[in-house]
Design a protein around this motif. Structure first.
Motif, PDB file in Angstrom:
ATOM      1  N   PHE A   1       0.844  -1.284   0.078  1.00 33.52           N
ATOM      2  CA  PHE A   1      -0.118   0.087   0.118  1.00 33.52           C
ATOM      3  C   PHE A   1       0.836   1.304  -0.074  1.00 33.52           C
ATOM      4  CE2 PHE A   1      -3.696   2.190   0.334  1.00 33.52           C
ATOM      5  CZ  PHE A   1      -3.666   3.150   1.251  1.00 33.52           C
TER       6      PHE A   1
ATOM      7  N   GLU B   1     -15.764   9.117   6.846  1.00 37.18           N
ATOM      8  CA  GLU B   1     -15.719   8.331   5.929  1.00 37.18           C
ATOM      9  C   GLU B   1     -16.903   8.608   4.873  1.00 37.18           C
ATOM     10  OE1 GLU B   1     -14.951   3.700   4.464  1.00 37.18           O
ATOM     11  OE2 GLU B   1     -14.267   4.294   6.468  1.00 37.18           O
TER      12      GLU B   1
ATOM     13  N   ASP C   1      -5.817   8.041   8.249  1.00 35.24           N
ATOM     14  CA  ASP C   1      -5.962   6.678   7.596  1.00 35.24           C
ATOM     15  C   ASP C   1      -7.081   6.496   6.709  1.00 35.24           C
ATOM     16  OD1 ASP C   1      -3.527   6.420   9.181  1.00 35.24           O
ATOM     17  OD2 ASP C   1      -4.343   4.927  10.664  1.00 35.24           O
TER      18      ASP C   1
ATOM     19  N   LYS D   1      -6.887   5.588   2.897  1.00 34.38           N
ATOM     20  CA  LYS D   1      -7.676   4.543   2.257  1.00 34.38           C
ATOM     21  C   LYS D   1      -8.632   5.148   1.006  1.00 34.38           C
ATOM     22  CE  LYS D   1     -11.346   3.015   4.161  1.00 34.38           C
ATOM     23  NZ  LYS D   1     -12.356   2.301   5.202  1.00 34.38           N
TER      24      LYS D   1
ATOM     25  N   GLU E   1      -8.212   3.532  -2.751  1.00 26.67           N
ATOM     26  CA  GLU E   1      -9.362   2.970  -3.468  1.00 26.67           C
ATOM     27  C   GLU E   1      -9.730   3.803  -4.664  1.00 26.67           C
ATOM     28  OE1 GLU E   1     -12.712   2.867  -0.896  1.00 26.67           O
ATOM     29  OE2 GLU E   1     -11.889   1.535   0.386  1.00 26.67           O
TER      30      GLU E   1
END
Length: 424
Positions: free
Chosen positions: A14, A119, A169, A173, A177
């Motif tokens: 990652f 998120e 974080d 992410k 994505e």
């Protein structure tokens, strides 16, 4: 493969993917880039956004980049998601930077519900960008707080930094994505904070008097994170003076005259200029020893070949400094070594014009544009209202274009001379 290696491998993959994404300079700043700088009150301070815009206009040598800041005090990611379609329509960006999380953390210790809400709303923003035609996104983490200044009764600074790290974080992410670059504002700021405090003491406050609205020093760190994510390589230019031969310069710097170790250049690519103080947090220069801004983003290099002495005196503008032959052969970064430069006056004029334009943008968005949502439904049903709304949007766009044109008047090639003389 051993069990520990299996656990570490996904993290390494990652990390490599994130680094790869951050190297895509051409794709993140396309031709005719229109960059929207988006965030909460920290963005509305119009400091890191000002540094980003000034850098993109002065340091890249490109004339096809336009910038608009959309900062809104007190906003969370969900607030921007609600106004995204309406507000971005005044500018039509194809590139965007986001910096949310400081308010989304709710100024308390992290709980999973905070992350879930953040998120959800960041996903709404990313989806809204795609619908609005934004192709490239530097998805930023929240910054950090300074425990020596952050004084909230609900949470201590170290605990809130842990909360913000969770949100960092999540932003990382989401960037992965969506195959978009991640701007690690959080770690860029906290790494430099620790180093600067160790050197300058707890009284040094790059994150501002309240510990989370950064002063100029902290805002430069934010700009650094976003400029890195946008793919800027920091190569302002290289001037090579051959004491026995030809003087050359890279793109953005035209050699107008050269003889006897002296070269006069006309430069359309400028170095990023810092103010004077090395200890005041309201000075961008004060944070430079504790971060890699200069090395990564601000390299105007002088190389000297065939120097017939162990040392040479280099004069640039009103300042002179001595360097060894070995230093000059490998290259000296003028932007790092000289505190006064021939670009100072031009740079000050440009950054001041950018500040005025961005102040107009705040008024434009918060006082006028965002309220157009109220009459959007009526405009959809009534042609006369729709026509009036379209006319108003055009007038506002035209006025913003005038402000932008005033900024661009400040961008002119700078003529300057570098003199290299053998030192005894």
């Amino acid at each position: 493969m051993t069990f520990p290696a299996m656990r570490i491998l996904p993290s390494l993959l990652f990390l490599l993917a994130t680094v790869s994404l951050n190297l895509r300079a051409e794709s993140i700043l396309p031709a005719n880039a229109r960059v929207a700088v988006i965030g909460d009150s920290i963005t509305e301070q119009k400091l890191y956004s000002k540094y980003i815009e000034t850098y993109l206009l002065a340091c890249t040598g490109r004339s096809d980049i336009h910038v608009f800041q959309f900062g809104w005090s007190g906003e969370r990611a969900g607030g921007f998601a609600a106004r995204l379609e309406n507000d971005l329509a005044i500018f039509h960006p194809n590139v965007a930077t986001t910096c949310y999380g400081m308010n989304d953390g709710s100024y308390k210790a992290y709980v999973p519900e905070i992350g879930a809400e953040y998120e959800k709303n960041m996903r709404l923003i990313i989806d809204g960008f795609k619908k609005a035609g934004v192709k490239a996104m530097a998805i930023g983490s929240p910054g950090g707080v300074d425990p020596d200044y952050f004084n909230r009764p609900t949470v201590k600074g170290d605990v809130y930094n842990d909360n913000l790290a969770h949100l960092r974080d999540i932003a990382k992410k989401l960037a992965g994505e969506n195959k978009q670059p991640f701007a690690n504002v959080h770690d860029t700021m906290l790494s430099a904070l620790a180093k600067s405090k160790a050197a300058l003491g707890k009284g040094y406050g790059p994150f501002g008097g309240d510990g989370f609205h950064p002063s100029a020093a902290g805002q430069l760190l934010m700009a650094q994170a976003f400029l890195t994510a946008l793919g800027l390589d920091g190569e302002i230019g290289t001037i090579t003076v051959d004491m026995k031969g030809q003087t050359t310069a890279t793109s953005g710097h035209a050699v107008k005259n050269a003889a006897n170790g002296s070269v006069t250049l006309e430069s359309s690519k400028w170095p990023f200029i810092h103010d004077a103080s090395t200890t005041d947090a309201n000075s961008t220069r004060s944070i430079l020893p504790f971060t890699s801004f200069t090395q990564d983003l601000n390299r105007l290099t002088l190389k000297v070949a065939n120097l017939g002495a162990e040392k040479a005196r280099v004069t640039w503008g009103t300042e002179s400094k001595e360097f060894t032959r070995e230093q000059l052969e490998s290259g000296v970064n003028l932007a790092a070594e000289f505190t006064k430069t021939p670009f100072d006056t031009a740079f000050a004029g440009l950054i001041n014009a950018v500040a005025l334009k961005q102040a107009f943008e705040t008024t434009l968005i918060k006082s006028l544009v965002t309220h157009m949502r109220v009459i959007a439904a009526e405009a959809a049903e009534e042609p006369k209202v729709a026509a009036a709304l379209a006319k108003l949007k055009k007038k506002l766009g035209d006025e913003h274009a005038k402000q932008d044109a005033n900024v661009r008047k400040q961008i002119k090639p700078v003529t300057h001379t570098i003199q290299v003389e053998a030192a005894r």
